[in-house]
Write a protein that holds these residues in place. Structure first.
Motif, mmCIF file in Angstrom:
data_model
loop_
_atom_site.group_PDB
_atom_site.id
_atom_site.type_symbol
_atom_site.label_atom_id
_atom_site.label_comp_id
_atom_site.label_asym_id
_atom_site.label_seq_id
_atom_site.Cartn_x
_atom_site.Cartn_y
_atom_site.Cartn_z
ATOM 1 N N PRO A 101 0.839 -1.215 0.000
ATOM 2 C CA PRO A 101 0.000 0.000 0.000
ATOM 3 C C PRO A 101 0.868 1.258 0.000
ATOM 4 N N ILE A 102 1.444 1.562 -1.153
ATOM 5 C CA ILE A 102 2.363 2.702 -1.258
ATOM 6 C C ILE A 102 1.558 3.999 -1.241
ATOM 7 N N ARG A 103 2.017 4.949 -0.441
ATOM 8 C CA ARG A 103 1.337 6.244 -0.350
ATOM 9 C C ARG A 103 1.961 7.247 -1.314
ATOM 10 N N LEU A 104 3.288 7.168 -1.443
ATOM 11 C CA LEU A 104 3.992 8.193 -2.215
ATOM 12 C C LEU A 104 5.085 7.542 -3.050
ATOM 13 N N LEU A 105 5.135 7.926 -4.316
ATOM 14 C CA LEU A 105 6.196 7.424 -5.201
ATOM 15 C C LEU A 105 7.110 8.589 -5.556
ATOM 16 N N ILE A 106 8.394 8.395 -5.325
ATOM 17 C CA ILE A 106 9.375 9.406 -5.740
ATOM 18 C C ILE A 106 10.169 8.785 -6.882
ATOM 19 N N SER A 107 10.086 9.406 -8.049
ATOM 20 C CA SER A 107 10.690 8.768 -9.224
ATOM 21 C C SER A 107 11.695 9.684 -9.912
ATOM 22 N N ASP A 108 12.721 9.049 -10.432
ATOM 23 C CA ASP A 108 13.677 9.760 -11.281
ATOM 24 C C ASP A 108 13.070 9.827 -12.690
ATOM 25 N N LEU A 109 13.621 10.668 -13.562
ATOM 26 C CA LEU A 109 13.071 10.727 -14.928
ATOM 27 C C LEU A 109 13.906 9.916 -15.914
ATOM 28 N N LYS A 110 15.225 10.054 -15.806
ATOM 29 C CA LYS A 110 16.071 9.418 -16.808
ATOM 30 C C LYS A 110 16.474 8.025 -16.331
ATOM 31 N N MET A 111 15.840 7.026 -16.924
ATOM 32 C CA MET A 111 16.147 5.645 -16.542
ATOM 33 C C MET A 111 16.126 4.781 -17.796
ATOM 34 N N PRO A 112 16.835 3.648 -17.786
ATOM 35 C CA PRO A 112 16.806 2.790 -18.973
ATOM 36 C C PRO A 112 15.466 2.085 -19.106
ATOM 37 N N ARG A 113 15.154 1.598 -20.281
ATOM 38 C CA ARG A 113 13.920 0.863 -20.619
ATOM 39 C C ARG A 113 12.677 1.727 -20.408
ATOM 40 N N VAL B 239 1.619 15.053 -11.767
ATOM 41 C CA VAL B 239 2.582 14.850 -10.682
ATOM 42 C C VAL B 239 2.333 15.891 -9.586
ATOM 43 N N ASP B 240 2.470 15.501 -8.324
ATOM 44 C CA ASP B 240 2.212 16.432 -7.229
ATOM 45 C C ASP B 240 3.350 17.422 -7.021
ATOM 46 N N LEU B 241 4.560 16.988 -7.296
ATOM 47 C CA LEU B 241 5.711 17.847 -7.016
ATOM 48 C C LEU B 241 6.872 17.500 -7.944
ATOM 49 N N PHE B 242 7.596 18.538 -8.404
ATOM 50 C CA PHE B 242 8.778 18.318 -9.236
ATOM 51 C C PHE B 242 9.952 19.003 -8.548
ATOM 52 N N TRP B 243 10.966 18.245 -8.205
ATOM 53 C CA TRP B 243 12.148 18.822 -7.548
ATOM 54 C C TRP B 243 13.389 18.391 -8.296
ATOM 55 N N LEU B 244 14.362 19.328 -8.303
ATOM 56 C CA LEU B 244 15.658 18.968 -8.852
ATOM 57 C C LEU B 244 16.481 18.323 -7.740
ATOM 58 N N LEU C 59 11.890 13.512 -8.887
ATOM 59 C CA LEU C 59 13.156 14.008 -8.361
ATOM 60 C C LEU C 59 14.176 13.772 -9.461
ATOM 61 N N SER C 60 14.552 14.851 -10.146
ATOM 62 C CA SER C 60 15.361 14.643 -11.345
ATOM 63 C C SER C 60 16.604 15.518 -11.341
ATOM 64 N N GLY C 61 17.579 15.081 -12.086
ATOM 65 C CA GLY C 61 18.773 15.894 -12.252
ATOM 66 C C GLY C 61 18.696 16.728 -13.524
ATOM 67 N N LEU C 62 17.603 16.591 -14.277
ATOM 68 C CA LEU C 62 17.470 17.276 -15.569
ATOM 69 C C LEU C 62 16.907 18.681 -15.368
ATOM 70 N N GLU C 63 17.768 19.680 -15.566
ATOM 71 C CA GLU C 63 17.308 21.054 -15.361
ATOM 72 C C GLU C 63 16.683 21.571 -16.653
ATOM 73 N N ASP C 64 15.563 21.054 -16.991
ATOM 74 C CA ASP C 64 14.909 21.413 -18.246
ATOM 75 C C ASP C 64 13.437 21.692 -17.951
ATOM 76 N N GLU C 65 13.016 22.907 -18.298
ATOM 77 C CA GLU C 65 11.632 23.303 -18.004
ATOM 78 C C GLU C 65 10.624 22.438 -18.742
ATOM 79 N N GLY C 66 11.060 21.908 -19.899
ATOM 80 C CA GLY C 66 10.159 21.046 -20.680
ATOM 81 C C GLY C 66 9.753 19.811 -19.891
ATOM 82 N N TYR C 67 10.737 19.222 -19.205
ATOM 83 C CA TYR C 67 10.440 18.035 -18.411
ATOM 84 C C TYR C 67 9.519 18.382 -17.243
#
Lengths: 106, 355
Positions: free
Chosen positions: B50-62, B101-106, B84-92
């Motif tokens: 029963p996951i409440r919150l998912l924190i995901s990266d953007l750049k991943m294989p597959r 998505v509830d929140l976008f953080w670098l 939670l991404s390392g991509l400093e791109d407003e497009g993403y």
């Protein structure tokens, strides 16, 4: 050198490769032919055959004999056609890079 | 004992996962932190925990983060999501927010402003008991509609709940039409207003839309609230019976409208009576459903093939589709003439049945 082997030679968790290919099984669950890589564990192939035959058997017991069954997982599709008590089973891994197989119905 | 929320972190960088796990374990609410280094593994965990919150990266294989978020939004609409991404791109950033998505953080910002990030996390975790639509937390659909009407605006509200999509057409502050899953007008509005959560977006107004709702929106909302109150608090045995009868009739009409032959709902965990509509062989079919769910789950675990999506079967007379959903399994029977995307149709039927 035995020292290094002791340090680094331990068992590591390995990712199981998904099977690709076709197997045919007889009514007793014995694998008759297979095009799945021989590197794929035989006991897992036998598990697939046994579970698929069990699904067909349970369906017959439920007054709903099925000619085809497919199991769809996040990364693998298993489609089986009934063959006089046995089955022919198609195994398709699902990855973003592979084209999806064109199913006739489902 | 206070409930501990579960947070799932998805990232292909093992060091980053370990760092995040340590940081998040220190949050005041002491959440349970799970990690996954592939989308496949994350989906399997979402299916079982029963996951409440998912924190995901953007750049991943597959499967990349955006694909993953689209899947999560559709299959697990109640899971809160943070990118939670390392991509400093407003497009993403804008694409992620467009996916709900509830929140976008670098990642760099997270390390710099960890206190603020933790506060945001706690705020998202604390909202579990509140129903609400993404974009306007803690507002019900009624509130959103009233706000739109008060502003005398013209728009089309598109509301999504899992695989179900509904639309409300507003013109100069008046509700003129509603559509959900094939139903239109007041009937559609009545069904839609019962939804407790989902995501919504504003689309451009359609002035030429045919008007099917003629009642003022406040009268309609009042009637709906009354109906919902009566359904929630039935008075006496007769009302309970009549509510149950109404529910059965509604489910039957859903079945007929979609063209399905039967639906069976079976509890897969523990004892419980199956619920069946449209078939006389409910006991046998329920037994097969239970066994099929058990066998397929067992096989999937052994093969590490990811979450079980569905099991399909067919013969000359009909086709059946077994869908696992939480601790229940649904078996939907279809005539063989229906060939178009049976899994998707079944998923919609099950979702509307459940709602």
């Amino acid at each position: 050198m035995g020292f290094l082997k002791n340090m680094f030679g331990g068992r590591h968790g390995a990712v199981q490769q998904l099977p690709t290919g076709t197997i045919t099984v007889d009514r007793h669950g014995h694998i008759v032919t297979s095009t799945v890589s021989s590197a794929f564990p035989k006991n897992l192939l036998r598990d697939i055959a046994r579970d698929v035959l069990e699904l067909f058997r349970e369906a017959r017991a439920a007054q709903m004999p099925l000619a085809e069954v497919s199991l769809h997982y996040g990364s693998l599709n298993i489609t089986a056609r009934e063959l006089r008590g046995g089955a022919i089973i198609f195994l398709f891994p699902q990855t973003a890079l592979l084209p999806k197989p064109n199913y006739s119905r489902l | 004992m206070e409930k501990r929320h579960k947070i799932l972190i998805l990232d292909d960088d093992a060091d980053w996962l370990a760092l995040c796990r340590d940081l998040l374990a220190e949050l005041p609410s002491k959440p349970e932190v799970l990690t996954a280094n592939t989308a496949k593994r994350a989906l399997a965990l979402l299916e079982t925990e029963p996951i409440r919150l998912l924190i995901s990266d953007l750049k991943m294989p597959r499967i990349d983060g955006l694909q993953m978020l689209a899947i999560v939004r559709r299959q697990f609409p109640d899971v809160r999501t943070i990118v939670l991404s390392g991509l400093e791109d407003e497009g993403y950033r804008s694409r992620a927010y467009a996916l709900g998505v509830d929140l976008f953080w670098l990642k760099t910002e997270m390390q710099r402003n960890s206190k603020l990030f933790n506060e945001c996390l706690e705020s998202l975790l604390g909202r579990d008991d509140e129903a609400g639509f993404r974009g306007l937390q803690s507002k019900s659909l009624m509130d959103i509609i009233q706000m739109e009407c008060l502003s005398r605006g013209s728009t089309v509200l598109r509301i999504t709940r899992g695989p179900l999509v509904a639309k409300l057409w507003m013109w100069e502050g008046e509700l003129i039409d509603a559509e959900v899953d094939g139903a239109r007008g007041e009937a559609a509005f009545l069904r839609l207003i019962g939804w407790k959560s989902g995501t919504f977006e504003n689309l451009p107004a359609e002035p030429n839309r045919e008007r099917t709702i003629h009642k003022p929106v406040n009268a309609l909302l009042l009637e709906t609230a009354q109906t919902m109150d009566e359904a929630a608090n039935p008075v006496g045995a007769e009302s309970i019976e009549s509510a149950s009868h109404r529910q059965t009739m509604w489910k039957l009409s859903q079945l007929t409208r979609e063209g399905a032959e039967f639906v069976i709902v079976v509890p897969t965990a523990g004892p419980g009576e199956p619920e069946a509509l449209g078939t006389q062989h409910s006991a046998e079919l329920a037994q097969w459903t239970r066994r099929a769910a058990e066998i397929a789950r067992r096989l999937g675990d052994r093969l590490e093939a990811g979450p079980l999506l569905h099991v399909a079967g067919q013969n000359l007379e009909r086709q059946v589709l077994m869908l696992p959903r939480g601790d229940r399994a649904f078996l939907v029977g279809w005539p063989t003439e229906i060939t178009e995307n049976v899994p998707e149709k079944s998923r919609k039927l099950v979702a509307s049945w459940d709602s």
